[in-house]
Structures are given as structure tokens and as C-alpha cells.
Enzyme design. Sequence first.
Site, PDB file in Angstrom:
ATOM      1  N   THR A 282      -4.565   6.092   4.689  1.00  0.00           N
ATOM      2  CA  THR A 282      -5.497   4.972   4.812  1.00  0.00           C
ATOM      3  C   THR A 282      -4.803   3.748   5.389  1.00  0.00           C
ATOM      4  O   THR A 282      -5.302   3.109   6.315  1.00  0.00           O
ATOM      5  CB  THR A 282      -6.107   4.636   3.438  1.00  0.00           C
ATOM      6  N   TYR A 283      -3.641   3.432   4.855  1.00  0.00           N
ATOM      7  CA  TYR A 283      -2.894   2.265   5.331  1.00  0.00           C
ATOM      8  C   TYR A 283      -2.488   2.444   6.785  1.00  0.00           C
ATOM      9  O   TYR A 283      -2.703   1.550   7.619  1.00  0.00           O
ATOM     10  CB  TYR A 283      -1.663   2.026   4.448  1.00  0.00           C
TER      11      TYR A 283
END
Length: 101
Positions: free
Chosen positions: A16-17
Site C-alpha cells: 500500500t505504501y
Amino acid sequence: MFLPAQGTYGFPTSGTYVSSKFAFNGMNESIYRELAEYNIKTTALCPSYVNTGMAEEVGPTIGPDEMIQPIDIMKTINWLLSLSPSVYVKDVVIECQKKIK
């Protein structure tokens, strides 16, 4: 051995990051190309671990002295600002070198 900059490589357990960083780099490239005709410059800074509180929270496998120091980010920005008007820099990848123990 180098620790790659976020947004330039994928990492396990951080999809996600990292995907948000890839998206940012894509957006930067688009506006970099769109705004150049108006003499507006954009540059994406892509560092790996910077010695900040956020890096501490992630729990890197290297010590603070092995990370990029905030002053190095500032020096990079100052360097970019010092370039002549005809120079455009799309991105700068800054990696910290991990000491092999």
C-alpha cells in the site's frame, strides 16, 4: 549493497505504501511534462530511509547513522534550486548504503 528508494522498487509487506509512492512518481512525471512548456519545474525526491521519526516507526534494519540524514535532503533541494534555468530534473533517487556486517 544499497537500500532502494521507496517508489522505485516494490517491497514485501509494504504494498500500500509503495503503491502510493509509485502513483506520486507517475503524477510527477505527468505534471513535469505538462508544465515544462510554461517554465514550471517539478522534481520528485525519492529517498530510501531518512533519519526521521517515521523511519524509526518502520523499524529498519540499519542504524540512524547509516540512514540518509535530513541535511542531505536539504542540500539536494538547494542543489536543485541552484541549477540554471535551462536545466530540468525529473527525479532524484537518493539511496543509503547499508554497511554489510
